[in-house]
Motif scaffolding. Structure first.
Motif, short mmCIF file in Angstrom:
data_model
loop_
_atom_site.label_atom_id
_atom_site.label_comp_id
_atom_site.label_asym_id
_atom_site.label_seq_id
_atom_site.Cartn_x
_atom_site.Cartn_y
_atom_site.Cartn_z
N ARG A 148 0.83 -1.20 0.00
CA ARG A 148 0.00 0.00 0.00
C ARG A 148 0.87 1.26 0.00
NH1 ARG A 148 -3.19 -2.84 4.19
NH2 ARG A 148 -4.96 -3.85 3.13
N GLN A 149 1.99 1.17 0.68
CA GLN A 149 2.91 2.31 0.73
C GLN A 149 3.93 2.28 -0.40
OE1 GLN A 149 4.74 2.37 4.61
NE2 GLN A 149 2.78 2.29 5.69
N ALA A 174 4.45 2.06 -12.37
CA ALA A 174 3.62 2.57 -11.28
C ALA A 174 4.42 2.90 -10.03
CB ALA A 174 2.53 1.55 -10.96
N GLY A 175 5.74 2.71 -10.10
CA GLY A 175 6.58 3.06 -8.97
C GLY A 175 6.95 1.91 -8.06
N VAL A 218 -2.76 -9.93 -1.29
CA VAL A 218 -2.70 -10.04 -2.75
C VAL A 218 -3.45 -8.89 -3.40
CG1 VAL A 218 -4.72 -11.57 -2.99
CG2 VAL A 218 -2.89 -11.63 -4.69
N GLU A 219 -4.53 -8.43 -2.75
CA GLU A 219 -5.24 -7.28 -3.29
C GLU A 219 -4.37 -6.03 -3.23
OE1 GLU A 219 -9.66 -5.21 -3.03
OE2 GLU A 219 -9.05 -6.67 -1.50
N ALA A 255 -3.17 -3.86 -6.43
CA ALA A 255 -3.69 -2.50 -6.42
C ALA A 255 -2.57 -1.47 -6.53
CB ALA A 255 -4.49 -2.25 -5.14
N SER A 256 -1.35 -1.88 -6.27
CA SER A 256 -0.23 -0.94 -6.37
C SER A 256 0.15 -0.64 -7.82
CB SER A 256 1.00 -1.49 -5.62
OG SER A 256 1.53 -2.64 -6.27
N PHE A 257 -0.40 -1.42 -8.79
CA PHE A 257 -0.05 -1.12 -10.19
C PHE A 257 -1.14 -1.42 -11.21
CE2 PHE A 257 1.43 -5.49 -9.52
CZ PHE A 257 1.09 -6.14 -10.69
#
Length: 446
Positions: A15-16, A40-41, A198-199, A203-205
Motif C-alpha cells: 500500500r505504501q 507505477a513506482g 494479494v489485493e 492495487a499498487s499497479f
C-alpha cells in the motif's frame, strides 16, 4: 506484547509502495507485469531460467514484438526494474508471482511441470514473510493441492510464515486498448490476511482488483472466461459449415446479428484456435471434472469442433484448387499468409497454421509462408519438423509464384488489394480481404 506474524505487514508494504515484487517467468505474461509495476513506482525483480532474456532487457532490447524496445529502455532507465537468472535472489522480494506455462501433455492432460519446478525453486530459497501468487492458468485446486504442499516442504507454514494466493493472468498480446495496468485483476486467497495482501500487491499497479473468496474460485474464473470463448467460437465455426451449402455467408449473418443491442455477442469463425489459453484451458477443467465423475460433454464437443477446423480449411483449399484451376492439391504450390496465432503479434503458441502446413504437405503440396512478425518458425514440441523454416520476404509479385494463397492470420499491415490482384487464387479463413474492401472471383472463403 505479542510479536506480529511475519506475514501481517505484507499488505501495508505494498500500500505504501515499499514492497518489492518478484516475477518468475519473463514471457508473454510476466514481462508486461514487470513493466506495468515498475511504471507505477513499484520496485521489481524479474527472474527467468533463460539468461539471455535478462541480458536482453538490460541492453534495452525487447524479445516480444508487441512490446517495443522503447518501453524496455524507459523502465530499465528508471532503476525500478532488474532482471536476473540468479534465483538465489528470491528472498529479496516480498511478493513472488509465478508466471510460467501450463501446457497439455500429448494425452490432453494438464502438464504442471513448469509450475512444480518453479515452486520447488521458490521453496529452496523461501524466507518467512513472503506472499506467493500463482498466475498460471490451471484447474481449481492447483494452488492449494499442488503449490502449497511443495512450499511447506521448506518447513514454513502457509498462513503463518508465508501467504499464498491465485490471480489469473489476463494478458492479451497486441491489444491496444487493454494492458496489465488497466485490466481488472481477479485475486483469490483462502484466508483474509492473504486476500488483503494479494489485493494490495496488485492495487499498487493495476486500475482495479476483483477479490473472490478462494483460490479455487479465482482458478475457475480464468477457465470460465476462456471456455466461454472456446464454446462460442466452436458455435460459429459449426454455423459456418452448416450455412455454407445453403448459400448463406456466415460473416454477413454475424454483421447483421450484432446490430441487436441486447442478447447477442459477436464471435467469428476461423482456421482453428491458437494461443496459450483458449485451445488448452477447457481440457484442464474436463480433466479435473473426471475426478468427480462428471462428463463435460458440451465443452468437449466444442473442443472437437475447433480442433477439426484445420482439416476443414485444408479440404476447402483442395476444393478451391479443383474448381478454379482444375489442379488438385497434390503437386500444388501454396503460400501460407500469416502463421502467428492472431494478427499483429509474433506469438506462435498453438497456432493452427502449423497444423495446416503439415496437413497440406501430407496431401502432396509444397508450402512456403510469409509472416511480417515471424521471420523463422521456432521450435515447438508438436511440430518440430517445421523448426527453422523462414518467411518469404514480401513483394507484390510474391503471390504470382503460387497456385494459391491461404490467409491464416489477418495481419493489418498486409496489402490485401495487391495480394488478390497478383494471386491466382486466394483462400481466406479470416474474411480479411472483404473487410479490406477487396472483392474478386479469385477469392474463396474458408
Amino acid at each position: 506484547m505479542q510479536n506480529m506474524s511475519p506475514v501481517q505487514g505484507i499488505a501495508e508494504l505494498f500500500r505504501q509502495k515499499r514492497g518489492r515484487l518478484g516475477v518468475l517467468g519473463l514471457g508473454y505474461v510476466g514481462l508486461p507485469i514487470c513493466l506495468a509495476a515498475a511504471r507505477a513506482g513499484v520496485e521489481v525483480l524479474g527472474f527467468d531460467i533463460d539468461p539471455e532474456k535478462p541480458a536482453a532487457l538490460h541492453r534495452g532490447e525487447s524479445y516480444l514484438h508487441h512490446l517495443p524496445n522503447e518501453s524496455i529502455k524507459e523502465v530499465m532507465s528508471s532503476g525500478r526494474f532488474t532482471a536476473t537468472a540468479d534465483f538465489s535472489r528470491l528472498p529479496e522480494a516480498d511478493a513472488l508471482l509465478i508466471c510460467v506455462p501450463t501446457p497439455l501433455t500429448q494425452h490432453l492432460e494438464p502438464d504442471l511441470s513448469f509450475v512444480v519446478a518453479t515452486t520447488e525453486t521458490i521453496a529452496k530459497h523461501q524466507r518467512p514473510g513472503q506472499l506467493i501468487v500463482l498466475e498460471s492458468t490451471t484447474y481449481p485446486g492447483t494452488t492449494a493441492e499442488v503449490v502449497c504442499p511443495i512450499l511447506e516442504r521448506s518447513g514454513l507454514i502457509c498462513g503463518r510464515d508465508f501467504l499464498l494466493a491465485f490471480s489469473p493472468e489476463r494478458e492479451d498480446p497486441g491489444n491496444a486498448s487493454f494492458s496489465s495496468a488497466n485490466t481488472p485483476k481477479v485475486v483469490g486467497a483462502d484466508d483474509q490476511v492473504a486476500r488483503d495482501a494479494v489485493e494490495a500487491v496488485y492495487a499498487s499497479f493495476v486500475s482495479s482488483t476483483v477479490p473472490v473468496s478462494s483460490t479455487r474460485v479465482a482458478e475457475a474464473v480464468k477457465l470460465t472466461e476462456n471456455i466461454f470463448r472456446a464454446v462460442n467460437i466452436a458455435l460459429v465455426n459449426e454455423l459456418k459449415i452448416v450455412y455454407e451449402p445453403m448459400g448463406v455467408d456466415i460473416w454477413e449473418v454475424i454483421e447483421a446479428a450484432k446490430t441487436k443491442p441486447f442478447g447477442f455477442m459477436p464471435f467469428y469463425p476461423g482456421p482453428g484456435l491458437g494461443g496459450h489459453c483458449i485451445p488448452i484451458d477447457p481440457f484442464y477443467l474436463t480433466w479435473k471434472a473426471r475426478e468427480f465423475g462428471i462428463a463435460t460433454r458440451f465443452i468437449e464437443l466444442a473442443g472437437q469442433i475447433n480442433s477439426s477446423m484445420p482439416q476443414h480449411v485444408t479440404n476447402k483449399l483442395a476444393w478451391a484448387l479443383d474448381m478454379h484451376s482444375r489442379k488438385g492439391l497434390n503437386g500444388a504450390k501454396i503460400l501460407v499468409l500469416g502463421i502467428a496465432y492472431k494478427k499483429n503479434i509474433d506469438d506462435m503458441r498453438e497456432s493452427p497454421a502449423l497444423r495446416l502446413i503439415e496437413q497440406i504437405e501430407a496431401r502432396g503440396a509444397v508450402t512456403e509462408f510469409h509472416d511480417p512478425f515471424v521471420p523463422v518458425i521456432p521450435h515447438t514440441r508438436e511440430h518440430a519438423a517445421l523448426t527453422g523454416r523462414k518467411s518469404r520476404p514480401w513483394s507484390n509479385d510474391l503471390p504470382r509464384g503460387y497456385d494459391a494463397v491461404l490467409i491464416v492470420t489477418d495481419h493489418d499491415c498486409v496489402d490485401y488489394g495487391a495480394l488478390v490482384e497478383n494471386a491466382a487464387l486466394v483462400v481466406d479463413t479470416r474474411n480479411a480481404c472483404r473487410r479490406a474492401g477487396v472483392h474478386s472471383r479469385k477469392l474463396v472463403l474458408a
